[in-house]
Design a protein around this motif. Structure first.
Motif, PDB file in Angstrom:
ATOM      1  N   THR A 111      70.785-103.610 -71.697  1.00  0.00           N
ATOM      2  CA  THR A 111      69.287-103.430 -71.966  1.00  0.00           C
ATOM      3  C   THR A 111      68.744-102.492 -71.090  1.00  0.00           C
ATOM      4  O   THR A 111      69.081-102.330 -70.140  1.00  0.00           O
ATOM      5  N   ILE A 112      67.637-101.824 -71.615  1.00  0.00           N
ATOM      6  CA  ILE A 112      66.860-100.704 -71.034  1.00  0.00           C
ATOM      7  C   ILE A 112      65.495-101.177 -70.676  1.00  0.00           C
ATOM      8  O   ILE A 112      64.868-101.598 -71.507  1.00  0.00           O
ATOM      9  N   PRO A 113      65.197-101.262 -69.473  1.00  0.00           N
ATOM     10  CA  PRO A 113      63.809-101.498 -69.450  1.00  0.00           C
ATOM     11  C   PRO A 113      62.589-100.607 -69.834  1.00  0.00           C
ATOM     12  O   PRO A 113      62.656 -99.637 -69.929  1.00  0.00           O
ATOM     13  N   ILE A 114      61.494-101.360 -70.284  1.00  0.00           N
ATOM     14  CA  ILE A 114      60.315-100.539 -70.462  1.00  0.00           C
ATOM     15  C   ILE A 114      59.110-101.262 -70.388  1.00  0.00           C
ATOM     16  O   ILE A 114      59.179-102.422 -70.509  1.00  0.00           O
ATOM     17  N   SER A 115      57.976-100.717 -69.871  1.00  0.00           N
ATOM     18  CA  SER A 115      56.867-101.544 -69.827  1.00  0.00           C
ATOM     19  C   SER A 115      55.884-101.808 -71.164  1.00  0.00           C
ATOM     20  O   SER A 115      56.431-101.136 -72.199  1.00  0.00           O
ATOM     21  N   VAL A 116      55.212-102.828 -70.852  1.00  0.00           N
ATOM     22  CA  VAL A 116      54.606-103.176 -72.306  1.00  0.00           C
ATOM     23  C   VAL A 116      53.626-101.980 -72.709  1.00  0.00           C
ATOM     24  O   VAL A 116      53.894-101.861 -74.028  1.00  0.00           O
ATOM     25  N   TYR A 157      56.382 -99.566 -74.524  1.00  0.00           N
ATOM     26  CA  TYR A 157      56.814-100.213 -75.590  1.00  0.00           C
ATOM     27  C   TYR A 157      55.702 -99.882 -76.798  1.00  0.00           C
ATOM     28  O   TYR A 157      56.085 -99.633 -78.045  1.00  0.00           O
ATOM     29  N   ARG A 158      54.408-100.317 -76.624  1.00  0.00           N
ATOM     30  CA  ARG A 158      53.555-100.069 -77.439  1.00  0.00           C
ATOM     31  C   ARG A 158      53.155 -98.508 -78.081  1.00  0.00           C
ATOM     32  O   ARG A 158      53.226 -98.404 -78.968  1.00  0.00           O
ATOM     33  N   GLY A 159      53.485 -97.461 -77.162  1.00  0.00           N
ATOM     34  CA  GLY A 159      53.633 -96.298 -77.475  1.00  0.00           C
ATOM     35  C   GLY A 159      54.858 -96.007 -78.502  1.00  0.00           C
ATOM     36  O   GLY A 159      54.557 -95.312 -79.399  1.00  0.00           O
ATOM     37  N   LEU A 160      55.998 -96.547 -78.175  1.00  0.00           N
ATOM     38  CA  LEU A 160      57.004 -96.290 -79.281  1.00  0.00           C
ATOM     39  C   LEU A 160      56.693 -97.138 -80.411  1.00  0.00           C
ATOM     40  O   LEU A 160      57.195 -96.547 -81.457  1.00  0.00           O
ATOM     41  N   GLU A 161      56.029 -98.190 -80.517  1.00  0.00           N
ATOM     42  CA  GLU A 161      55.837 -98.961 -81.664  1.00  0.00           C
ATOM     43  C   GLU A 161      54.824 -97.996 -82.645  1.00  0.00           C
ATOM     44  O   GLU A 161      54.931 -97.737 -83.634  1.00  0.00           O
ATOM     45  N   GLY A 164      61.182 -96.753 -67.242  1.00  0.00           N
ATOM     46  CA  GLY A 164      62.628 -96.641 -68.228  1.00  0.00           C
ATOM     47  C   GLY A 164      62.630 -95.188 -68.518  1.00  0.00           C
ATOM     48  O   GLY A 164      61.644 -94.374 -68.507  1.00  0.00           O
ATOM     49  N   PRO A 165      63.716 -94.793 -68.912  1.00  0.00           N
ATOM     50  CA  PRO A 165      64.045 -93.456 -69.553  1.00  0.00           C
ATOM     51  C   PRO A 165      63.065 -92.957 -70.918  1.00  0.00           C
ATOM     52  O   PRO A 165      62.718 -91.823 -70.988  1.00  0.00           O
ATOM     53  N   ASP A 166      62.633 -94.223 -71.495  1.00  0.00           N
ATOM     54  CA  ASP A 166      61.822 -93.683 -72.521  1.00  0.00           C
ATOM     55  C   ASP A 166      60.281 -93.328 -72.386  1.00  0.00           C
ATOM     56  O   ASP A 166      59.555 -93.159 -73.050  1.00  0.00           O
ATOM     57  N   GLU A 167      60.144 -93.899 -71.297  1.00  0.00           N
ATOM     58  CA  GLU A 167      58.571 -93.422 -70.576  1.00  0.00           C
ATOM     59  C   GLU A 167      58.355 -93.013 -69.552  1.00  0.00           C
ATOM     60  O   GLU A 167      57.116 -92.354 -69.123  1.00  0.00           O
ATOM     61  N   ALA A 168      59.202 -92.438 -68.888  1.00  0.00           N
ATOM     62  CA  ALA A 168      59.261 -91.821 -67.553  1.00  0.00           C
ATOM     63  C   ALA A 168      58.664 -90.222 -67.923  1.00  0.00           C
ATOM     64  O   ALA A 168      59.268 -89.722 -68.972  1.00  0.00           O
ATOM     65  N   ASP A 169      57.895 -89.748 -67.130  1.00  0.00           N
ATOM     66  CA  ASP A 169      57.204 -88.533 -67.402  1.00  0.00           C
ATOM     67  C   ASP A 169      57.187 -87.855 -65.988  1.00  0.00           C
ATOM     68  O   ASP A 169      56.253 -88.012 -65.262  1.00  0.00           O
ATOM     69  N   TYR A 170      58.094 -87.121 -65.287  1.00  0.00           N
ATOM     70  CA  TYR A 170      57.944 -86.323 -64.188  1.00  0.00           C
ATOM     71  C   TYR A 170      56.700 -85.788 -64.109  1.00  0.00           C
ATOM     72  O   TYR A 170      56.203 -85.908 -62.687  1.00  0.00           O
ATOM     73  N   ALA A 171      56.227 -85.136 -64.836  1.00  0.00           N
ATOM     74  CA  ALA A 171      54.794 -84.246 -64.798  1.00  0.00           C
ATOM     75  C   ALA A 171      53.710 -85.424 -64.606  1.00  0.00           C
ATOM     76  O   ALA A 171      52.662 -85.006 -63.894  1.00  0.00           O
ATOM     77  N   LYS A 172      53.886 -86.548 -64.912  1.00  0.00           N
ATOM     78  CA  LYS A 172      52.801 -87.583 -64.688  1.00  0.00           C
ATOM     79  C   LYS A 172      53.160 -88.449 -63.573  1.00  0.00           C
ATOM     80  O   LYS A 172      52.355 -89.514 -63.199  1.00  0.00           O
ATOM     81  N   GLY A 173      54.203 -88.128 -62.866  1.00  0.00           N
ATOM     82  CA  GLY A 173      54.595 -88.852 -61.437  1.00  0.00           C
ATOM     83  C   GLY A 173      55.529 -89.963 -61.726  1.00  0.00           C
ATOM     84  O   GLY A 173      55.484 -91.021 -60.886  1.00  0.00           O
ATOM     85  N   SER A 174      55.954 -90.118 -62.781  1.00  0.00           N
ATOM     86  CA  SER A 174      57.020 -91.218 -63.030  1.00  0.00           C
ATOM     87  C   SER A 174      58.533 -90.430 -63.212  1.00  0.00           C
ATOM     88  O   SER A 174      58.596 -89.566 -63.772  1.00  0.00           O
ATOM     89  N   ILE A 175      59.425 -91.457 -62.632  1.00  0.00           N
ATOM     90  CA  ILE A 175      61.000 -91.140 -62.995  1.00  0.00           C
ATOM     91  C   ILE A 175      61.665 -92.179 -63.468  1.00  0.00           C
ATOM     92  O   ILE A 175      61.053 -93.267 -63.391  1.00  0.00           O
TER      93      ILE A 175
END
Length: 161
Positions: free
Chosen positions: A2-7, A10-14, A106-117
């Motif tokens: 399993t791969i972690p993702i925030s709520v 996940y909504r963004g992927l939906e 998680g890898p599906d929402e991390a965005d280095y430019a926005k400060g997340s890895i």
């Protein structure tokens, strides 16, 4: 696995999946119109529409299979003293003294430019389970980097804003 993702992630992927699915009727209509033009062997419009359809269906299938592997975590209720998924950490580069602040996602929402890895990145995975004061060393493209973990906070979905 399993791969972690925030709520929120996940909504963004939906939303992305729904947007892709809404493109289907237009592509089907384009294929239908191209078919009506006659000889399919020399019909560039038909070939292009079929290629678009194939790429769209591949994206949809990829997202659907990926979403089945995701573990949705509400980062708004998280707390603790260890660097885990959802934590915002402050690091000090022990060589340069420069500080960096990252949110571990998680890898599906991390965005280095926005400060997340990503928790799966070299720095993210080295941080998991660590506490304030711990030193970590990461092999990066520019060489080995050593950090000290200065602080750990849980900001919840405010990090996405």
């Amino acid at each position: 696995m399993t791969i972690p993702i925030s709520v929120e992630g996940y909504r963004g992927l939906e939303k992305e999946l729904e947007r892709l699915k809404q493109e289907r009727p237009a592509i089907i209509q384009t294929i239908k119109e191209a078919r009506e033009e006659g000889d399919l062997s020399e019909n560039a419009g038909y070939d292009a529409a079929r290629e678009r359809q194939g790429m769209l269906e591949a994206k949809i299938a990829h997202l659907e299979s990926r979403m089945a592997q995701l573990q949705i975590i509400d980062i708004n209720i998280m707390d603790g003293d260890k660097a885990i998924f959802g934590a915002t950490v402050e690091l000090e580069d022990l060589h340069s003294g420069e500080t960096k602040i990252y949110t571990l996602l998680g890898p599906d929402e991390a965005d280095y430019a926005k400060g997340s890895i990503s928790v799966q990145s070299p720095v993210g995975s080295a941080l998991l389970g660590r506490e304030v004061g711990d030193e970590i060393t990461v092999d990066a493209p520019r060489g080995r980097i050593s950090y000290e973990l200065i602080s750990i906070r849980f900001l919840g979905s405010k990090v996405a804003e």
